[in-house]
Design a protein around this motif. Sequence first.
Motif, PDB file in Angstrom:
ATOM      1  N   THR A 139     -54.258 -13.912 -42.724  1.00  0.00           N
ATOM      2  CA  THR A 139     -53.644 -13.649 -44.019  1.00  0.00           C
ATOM      3  C   THR A 139     -52.122 -13.699 -43.953  1.00  0.00           C
ATOM      4  O   THR A 139     -51.454 -13.340 -44.900  1.00  0.00           O
ATOM      5  CB  THR A 139     -54.058 -12.259 -44.537  1.00  0.00           C
ATOM      6  OG1 THR A 139     -53.620 -11.279 -43.584  1.00  0.00           O
ATOM      7  CG2 THR A 139     -55.545 -12.145 -44.728  1.00  0.00           C
ATOM      8  N   THR A 140     -51.563 -14.148 -42.831  1.00  0.00           N
ATOM      9  CA  THR A 140     -50.118 -14.039 -42.663  1.00  0.00           C
ATOM     10  C   THR A 140     -49.366 -14.930 -43.631  1.00  0.00           C
ATOM     11  O   THR A 140     -49.839 -16.001 -44.031  1.00  0.00           O
ATOM     12  CB  THR A 140     -49.712 -14.386 -41.224  1.00  0.00           C
ATOM     13  OG1 THR A 140     -48.334 -14.069 -41.072  1.00  0.00           O
ATOM     14  CG2 THR A 140     -49.926 -15.865 -40.926  1.00  0.00           C
ATOM     15  N   THR A 141     -48.173 -14.471 -44.045  1.00  0.00           N
ATOM     16  CA  THR A 141     -47.267 -15.315 -44.810  1.00  0.00           C
ATOM     17  C   THR A 141     -45.910 -15.399 -44.122  1.00  0.00           C
ATOM     18  O   THR A 141     -44.963 -15.932 -44.672  1.00  0.00           O
ATOM     19  CB  THR A 141     -47.060 -14.766 -46.228  1.00  0.00           C
ATOM     20  OG1 THR A 141     -46.682 -13.392 -46.115  1.00  0.00           O
ATOM     21  CG2 THR A 141     -48.311 -14.894 -47.058  1.00  0.00           C
ATOM     22  N   ASP A 142     -45.822 -14.832 -42.898  1.00  0.00           N
ATOM     23  CA  ASP A 142     -44.562 -14.822 -42.155  1.00  0.00           C
ATOM     24  C   ASP A 142     -44.313 -16.224 -41.595  1.00  0.00           C
ATOM     25  O   ASP A 142     -45.146 -16.766 -40.870  1.00  0.00           O
ATOM     26  CB  ASP A 142     -44.688 -13.793 -41.023  1.00  0.00           C
ATOM     27  CG  ASP A 142     -43.425 -13.707 -40.190  1.00  0.00           C
ATOM     28  OD1 ASP A 142     -42.551 -14.582 -40.352  1.00  0.00           O
ATOM     29  OD2 ASP A 142     -43.331 -12.779 -39.372  1.00  0.00           O
ATOM     30  N   ILE A 166     -46.637 -18.535 -39.018  1.00  0.00           N
ATOM     31  CA  ILE A 166     -47.179 -19.825 -39.443  1.00  0.00           C
ATOM     32  C   ILE A 166     -46.653 -20.919 -38.525  1.00  0.00           C
ATOM     33  O   ILE A 166     -47.384 -21.824 -38.116  1.00  0.00           O
ATOM     34  CB  ILE A 166     -46.829 -20.102 -40.913  1.00  0.00           C
ATOM     35  CG1 ILE A 166     -47.464 -19.046 -41.806  1.00  0.00           C
ATOM     36  CG2 ILE A 166     -47.278 -21.486 -41.337  1.00  0.00           C
ATOM     37  CD1 ILE A 166     -46.985 -19.072 -43.239  1.00  0.00           C
ATOM     38  N   GLY A 167     -45.366 -20.812 -38.151  1.00  0.00           N
ATOM     39  CA  GLY A 167     -44.783 -21.781 -37.226  1.00  0.00           C
ATOM     40  C   GLY A 167     -45.525 -21.787 -35.900  1.00  0.00           C
ATOM     41  O   GLY A 167     -45.814 -22.846 -35.333  1.00  0.00           O
ATOM     42  N   ILE A 168     -45.863 -20.589 -35.403  1.00  0.00           N
ATOM     43  CA  ILE A 168     -46.572 -20.511 -34.121  1.00  0.00           C
ATOM     44  C   ILE A 168     -47.980 -21.093 -34.248  1.00  0.00           C
ATOM     45  O   ILE A 168     -48.455 -21.808 -33.364  1.00  0.00           O
ATOM     46  CB  ILE A 168     -46.582 -19.051 -33.620  1.00  0.00           C
ATOM     47  CG1 ILE A 168     -45.173 -18.710 -33.144  1.00  0.00           C
ATOM     48  CG2 ILE A 168     -47.590 -18.849 -32.514  1.00  0.00           C
ATOM     49  CD1 ILE A 168     -44.948 -17.260 -32.878  1.00  0.00           C
ATOM     50  N   LEU A 169     -48.635 -20.821 -35.391  1.00  0.00           N
ATOM     51  CA  LEU A 169     -49.963 -21.418 -35.608  1.00  0.00           C
ATOM     52  C   LEU A 169     -49.862 -22.938 -35.586  1.00  0.00           C
ATOM     53  O   LEU A 169     -50.659 -23.628 -34.939  1.00  0.00           O
ATOM     54  CB  LEU A 169     -50.533 -20.951 -36.951  1.00  0.00           C
ATOM     55  CG  LEU A 169     -51.044 -19.518 -37.022  1.00  0.00           C
ATOM     56  CD1 LEU A 169     -51.391 -19.153 -38.456  1.00  0.00           C
ATOM     57  CD2 LEU A 169     -52.260 -19.337 -36.126  1.00  0.00           C
ATOM     58  N   TYR A 170     -48.856 -23.464 -36.315  1.00  0.00           N
ATOM     59  CA  TYR A 170     -48.647 -24.912 -36.330  1.00  0.00           C
ATOM     60  C   TYR A 170     -48.406 -25.419 -34.916  1.00  0.00           C
ATOM     61  O   TYR A 170     -48.928 -26.458 -34.512  1.00  0.00           O
ATOM     62  CB  TYR A 170     -47.426 -25.261 -37.184  1.00  0.00           C
ATOM     63  CG  TYR A 170     -47.741 -25.739 -38.573  1.00  0.00           C
ATOM     64  CD1 TYR A 170     -48.395 -26.943 -38.786  1.00  0.00           C
ATOM     65  CD2 TYR A 170     -47.348 -25.006 -39.682  1.00  0.00           C
ATOM     66  CE1 TYR A 170     -48.657 -27.394 -40.063  1.00  0.00           C
ATOM     67  CE2 TYR A 170     -47.615 -25.450 -40.971  1.00  0.00           C
ATOM     68  CZ  TYR A 170     -48.273 -26.655 -41.151  1.00  0.00           C
ATOM     69  OH  TYR A 170     -48.533 -27.092 -42.409  1.00  0.00           O
ATOM     70  N   LEU A 171     -47.582 -24.691 -34.143  1.00  0.00           N
ATOM     71  CA  LEU A 171     -47.229 -25.143 -32.802  1.00  0.00           C
ATOM     72  C   LEU A 171     -48.475 -25.286 -31.942  1.00  0.00           C
ATOM     73  O   LEU A 171     -48.725 -26.344 -31.355  1.00  0.00           O
ATOM     74  CB  LEU A 171     -46.255 -24.152 -32.155  1.00  0.00           C
ATOM     75  CG  LEU A 171     -45.825 -24.548 -30.747  1.00  0.00           C
ATOM     76  CD1 LEU A 171     -44.876 -25.733 -30.815  1.00  0.00           C
ATOM     77  CD2 LEU A 171     -45.155 -23.389 -30.030  1.00  0.00           C
TER      78      LEU A 171
END
Lengths: 206, 583
Positions: free
Chosen positions: B31-34, B38-43
């Motif tokens: 549920t994150t919006t940070d 999100i950048g780390i998930l993308y990475l």
Amino acid sequence: MSEVTRSMEATSGAGAARVDRRRRALPNGVWGVALFIATEAALFGTLFATYFYFRFNSPHWPPQGVENPKVALPLILTAILVSTTIPVFFAGRAARAGNARLAWILFFVALLIQGGYFGVQVHEFLGDLQKFPPSESAYASIYFTLLGAHHAHVVVGMLIEVWVLGKLLGGITNYRLIGVRVATYYWYFVNLLAIGVVFTQIYPAL
Amino acid sequence: MATVSTPETIRRLHRLDRIWQERPGVLGWLTTTDHKRIGILYLFTSLAFFAAGGTEALLVRTQLITPNGSTLSPAAFNTTMTMHGVTMIFLFVIPISTGAFGNYLLPLMIGARDMAYPRLNAFSYWVFLGSGLFMYVGVATGNGPNAGWFDYMPLFCYAFLAVSFALVFALPALSVDCLFLELDRRLGFNFFNVGHGGNVLLWQHLFWIFGHPEVYIIILPAFGIATSIIPTFTRRRMVAFPMVALAEILVAFIGFGVWAHHMFSVGLPTITTIYFAAASMIVVIPSAIQLFAWLTTLVTGKPTFTTPLLWIIGFIVFFIIGGLSGIMFAAIPFDQQLTDTYFVVAHFHFIIFGAAVFPLLGGIYYWFPKVTGRMYNEPAGQASFWITALGSALTFFPMHIVGLLGMPRRVYTYPANVGWGPYNLSETIGSYILAAGLVLMVVNLVWSYFRGPASGPNPFGGATLEWSIPSPPPEYNFPVIPTVSSAYPMWDVEDREHDVDKLNRGEMVLDQGHETPASTTLDGYFDEILDMPSNSPWPVVTALMITGVFAMILTGHLVAMSVFLGLFALSVMGWHSVEPREA
């Protein structure tokens, strides 16, 4: 800086109108719809380009066996759709002045006209599908894709209006006011597109 | 940052910590919006796809190691080669540059607390994940754009601004192209069917109207990373800052006018090809401006050749070689001779791997301490660069020669008597060396994550704002929105002291809620305070529904598709049902 303004504290029509008058920054919602319209414009630009790409690569336009498109009805329909710019514009003005009731009525009028427009267009669309199906020519393929894409945008615009109408029943807040602005900008764009679409549609008969 | 002194200040920081705290556990990540999360998930997602695409590349090279190889069947070779290309471009390079680097760093560099549309940002990640998995399940589909935000900006941010605009205007062409293809295949439309007045070239035009800006979408983030790393390690400001910023924007703009240079051999009119050849030559000008600005900065500064800078120097070398072979292609007769040979493969691997991915890898080293709070191992980092660079040269350089000798691209094997064997052997050996270098990098970073020494907020003396805050950054990023008067704010000591004073006085700390200030567009004057969204389940739910819609369209289950469409509409309503007090 104790008089720092928190726009989210504007939860009444008058408060939202006051925030709106004072605000100099563009709200994020307006930036968002601007970017959205930019991608949509690029999308329709590609569709228009495809239409004329086929046109200038074809000896006959429309191809033999397909009759020229109607001229009067599409022009009249488009004029009706574009005329809804007026109630939409004044609905936006009413909302920005904090008048939820007037905004609601004007949006509702616009929605009725757009609904009627859409009904006739769907009827025409289905009729044309019978006459020259897209499985028979590139002309029909781009014709129905272009028109279908625009009709889809009209549907989305009406859904947004239904949503705004629901929200306005509870009065105006800062958030809803920005929602109203987004809805009006979206409709200006769809109406502008309608002019481009209709002249592309009737172009072979001109 | 200077010391935080008064107990009142410490209380304010605790309050910010509490307000901005993310939900713990898996649910928190869903549920994150940070933007940092999100950048780390993308990475990690894009790195997983990088590993998949890399494995596919090794399979391809293993098949080609000797003439008449038989590791893969012809059909398997075609699939593997196609998936290698699609994965590397769509699932690795674009998402890692805009999704991971852009997302994590842009707000930190401009001194913001989050992206402008935190939930939309999360939504874009989940759609990307859905489409990537979907593609690996077997069918191709598109994914949506992701726009950044801007205020005052370092060159990194200009690069990302250019990329975002290019994405906004380029992707619709691909969307329409795929829509036409889908209509042709599913509903019997005739966009590409010559028999009914359609035109196959339309596909190529639309694809390359997207595809060439796409090349700059890939390369510009690399330019942005280079212009971040070079000043830090040469201890001087970038030479010709405004020229470089303009050049970055100009590259993205010109990129829209050169698409047909991918189509010189399809039989376009001569006047058309001449225009596109000339337009393509113009790209040299902004590229050279940037190149000379980097070189001059290096030469006139005091460079320390540590790992991140080494990757950038490797990038410059590969970019020059790949650029030179690119200019050759703008000459139409040359292009017609060599198109669809390995010479093209050599050219775009020098550009896409050497010039686009090297800076990304350098950037991972450079910002690793910021994200994790730990230092990587320097000797191992340098070794990983040299091994990877050597492997890349050995892999991609001989491709020029076999291309000139006439080896066509996309062939699954070749006969023994044409003399291509030794070059292909070198390429395959090189690809394994390259992979070894990358494995060393992964080992280094994993080890450092657990065992590396603490890095502190600014281990390299970096000049941009992300270095002003602790490593890893707190969830609210900045306790007060920083004062900025140049593109190198960390070297403006007075501004940083001013920030601390403001924090100590409690001025503009915005600790009453999830808040951020908004400013006017042109002048950047403070205007009002906005309330930012926090954890929300709607982005992931909505993305799931829209993935379901497209999955059902492509597999032809129209009833299930309608159900997903209804659920999608419901989740959009859910998204907007709780009225954020900000908009």
